[in-house]
Design an enzyme around this catalytic site. Structure first.
Site, PDB file in Angstrom:
ATOM      1  N   LYS A  66       0.811  -1.221   0.000  1.00 25.32           N
ATOM      2  CA  LYS A  66       0.000   0.000   0.000  1.00 25.32           C
ATOM      3  C   LYS A  66       0.852   1.281   0.000  1.00 25.32           C
ATOM      4  CE  LYS A  66      -4.591  -1.187   0.670  1.00 25.32           C
ATOM      5  NZ  LYS A  66      -4.511  -2.570   1.079  1.00 25.32           N
ATOM      6  N   SER A  91      -8.999   1.534   8.286  1.00 23.43           N
ATOM      7  CA  SER A  91      -8.565   1.061   9.598  1.00 23.43           C
ATOM      8  C   SER A  91      -7.357   0.160   9.407  1.00 23.43           C
ATOM      9  CB  SER A  91      -9.697   0.292  10.279  1.00 23.43           C
ATOM     10  OG  SER A  91     -10.193  -0.694   9.407  1.00 23.43           O
ATOM     11  N   ASP A 223     -16.969 -11.344  -4.195  1.00 22.41           N
ATOM     12  CA  ASP A 223     -17.680 -10.351  -5.013  1.00 22.41           C
ATOM     13  C   ASP A 223     -16.995 -10.100  -6.345  1.00 22.41           C
ATOM     14  OD1 ASP A 223     -15.845  -8.978  -2.964  1.00 22.41           O
ATOM     15  OD2 ASP A 223     -16.046  -7.478  -4.548  1.00 22.41           O
ATOM     16  N   SER A 317       1.434  -9.844  -0.328  1.00 26.31           N
ATOM     17  CA  SER A 317       1.059  -8.427  -0.276  1.00 26.31           C
ATOM     18  C   SER A 317       1.417  -7.688   1.007  1.00 26.31           C
ATOM     19  CB  SER A 317      -0.433  -8.270  -0.558  1.00 26.31           C
ATOM     20  OG  SER A 317      -1.194  -8.986   0.393  1.00 26.31           O
TER      21      SER A 317
HETATM   22  C1  LIG Z   1      -5.182  -3.640   0.850  1.00 24.43           C
HETATM   23  C2  LIG Z   1      -4.571  -4.980   0.893  1.00 24.43           C
HETATM   24  C3  LIG Z   1      -4.964  -5.985  -0.008  1.00 24.43           C
HETATM   25  C4  LIG Z   1      -6.057  -5.761  -1.029  1.00 24.43           C
HETATM   26  O1  LIG Z   1      -5.642  -4.818  -1.989  1.00 24.43           O
HETATM   27  P1  LIG Z   1      -6.662  -4.137  -3.004  1.00 24.43           P
HETATM   28  O2  LIG Z   1      -5.862  -3.165  -3.774  1.00 24.43           O
HETATM   29  O3  LIG Z   1      -7.748  -3.488  -2.191  1.00 24.43           O
HETATM   30  O4  LIG Z   1      -7.242  -5.230  -3.839  1.00 24.43           O
HETATM   31  C5  LIG Z   1      -4.305  -7.198   0.056  1.00 24.43           C
HETATM   32  N1  LIG Z   1      -3.322  -7.451   0.957  1.00 24.43           N
HETATM   33  C6  LIG Z   1      -2.922  -6.509   1.842  1.00 24.43           C
HETATM   34  C7  LIG Z   1      -1.839  -6.845   2.793  1.00 24.43           C
HETATM   35  C8  LIG Z   1      -3.527  -5.235   1.838  1.00 24.43           C
HETATM   36  O5  LIG Z   1      -3.124  -4.305   2.712  1.00 24.43           O
END
Ligand SMILES: *Cc1c(COP(=O)(O)O)cnc(C)c1O
Length: 337
Positions: A66, A91, A223, A317
């Protein structure tokens, strides 16, 4: 009438991002976001008969990809916008990402967080220097509240996924992966609101056009898969899953068309499979990965037979997980499925 006039500039500002935006974002985040490692695992390769390449955004600044989108969005503001400051509601990881990006780029961030958010999360976000506005998640509409504050104070609203600069910024993770590995046969990417998946698809479409890119959702919150099948954005109730970063109820107006155009398919995994992947990362790769961060790996392991002998990318992620919950999940008996 006023509302209609007000809408126009918003629509024109919301053009779909493309590969050139991802490349420009890579230039902006270079030297600010970490170029995270691409890790290999002989155990995973041997067990599943696939060559895996794990892009480890759990090692990104503030612990998740992010930061890329947040930094690119704040860095793309005009000097006047930057003078006023930014606002976001979250959050989770987006809040910390915006707070950190704002601090690094010398602007002020205001973050709307639910009053019952974990104290540690509020503290972490405040620690990056952001102003926190709390709201009652059962009584107040956070989107309306954010918009009102944005209008009143001239703040630039940066949403967590449905924003061109956010999508382009998230795409830089996959861009770095392809730069390092060359073309891959398949790539698995977790899917919440679709910022990371849309950005990854833009990178793949140009750098690895033959790569089959899959979005991965928790089974309880499919979804995205429903939307792909229906050909329109389907909204579901807030899903119950340990993947708290993918508890979104619908894709975005910008992310959906990009996903619709480029994705090979959207697949799902169970919470038990997420715990299995979390255990694998901890035990074999010595990595702390949050449940949402395990979505892509869990699906890649399940679909491995179809990719036998091939080169498969996995976008890991993030790694922000409450350590007590992490330890609890791993200490329980391995799940049955
Ligand atoms: C926000 C997030 C996601 C999902 O990402 P999107 O861009 O909303 O699809 C997946 N993994 C982590 C660790 C995140 O912080």
């Amino acid at each position: 009438m006023l509302a209609a006039i007000h809408r126009l500039p918003i629509l024109t500002a919301m053009r779909l991002p493309d590969f050139y935006d991802v490349r420009a974002a890579a230039g902006r985040v270079a030297g600010h976001a970490h170029r995270t490692p691409v890790m290999r695992s002989t155990t995973a390769d041997t067990r599943h008969g696939v060559q895996f390449f794990f892009k480890c955004e759990n090692f990104q600044r503030m612990g998740a990809f992010k930061f890329r989108g947040a930094y690119n969005a704040v860095a793309s503001l005009t000097p006047a916008q930057r003078d006023n400051g930014v606002i976001a509601f979250s959050s989770g990881n987006h809040a910390q990402a915006i707070a950190l990006a704002a601090r690094l780029l010398d602007t002020r961030a205001t973050l709307l967080m639910p009053s019952d958010a974990p104290a540690a999360k509020l503290e972490a976000t405040r620690g990056y220097g952001a102003a926190i506005v709390t709201y009652d998640r059962f009584r107040e509409d956070r989107q309306a509240l954010t918009q009102r504050l944005a209008d009143e104070h001239g703040l630039e609203l940066i949403p967590p996924y449905d924003h061109p600069a956010v999508i382009a910024g998230q795409g830089t993770a996959a861009l770095e992966l392809f730069e390092e590995t060359g073309p891959l046969d398949a790539l698995f990417v977790c899917l919440g609101g679709g910022g990371l998946l849309a950005g990854s698809l833009l990178a793949a479409a140009t750098l690895a056009p033959d790569c089959a890119v899959y979005g991965v959702e928790p089974q309880a919150g499919d979804d995205g898969r429903q939307s792909l099948r229906a050909g329109r954005i389907v909204t579901i109730p807030v899903p119950r899953t340990i993947a708290d970063g993918a508890m979104t109820t619908h894709l975005g107006q910008l992310t959906f068309p990009i996903i619709q155009q480029h994705v090979r398919d959207i697949v799902t995994v169970t919470d038990a499979q997420l715990v299995g992947a979390m255990r694998f990362f901890a035990e074999r790769m010595k990595m702390v990965v949050e449940p949402t961060g395990c979505l892509a790996a869990a699906a890649a392991f399940e679909h491995a037979p179809r990719w036998h002998g091939k080169r498969v990318g996995v976008l890991v992620s993030g790694g922000n997980v409450d350590l007590a919950a992490f330890a609890r999940a791993l200490s329980e008996d391995p799940p049955a499925n």
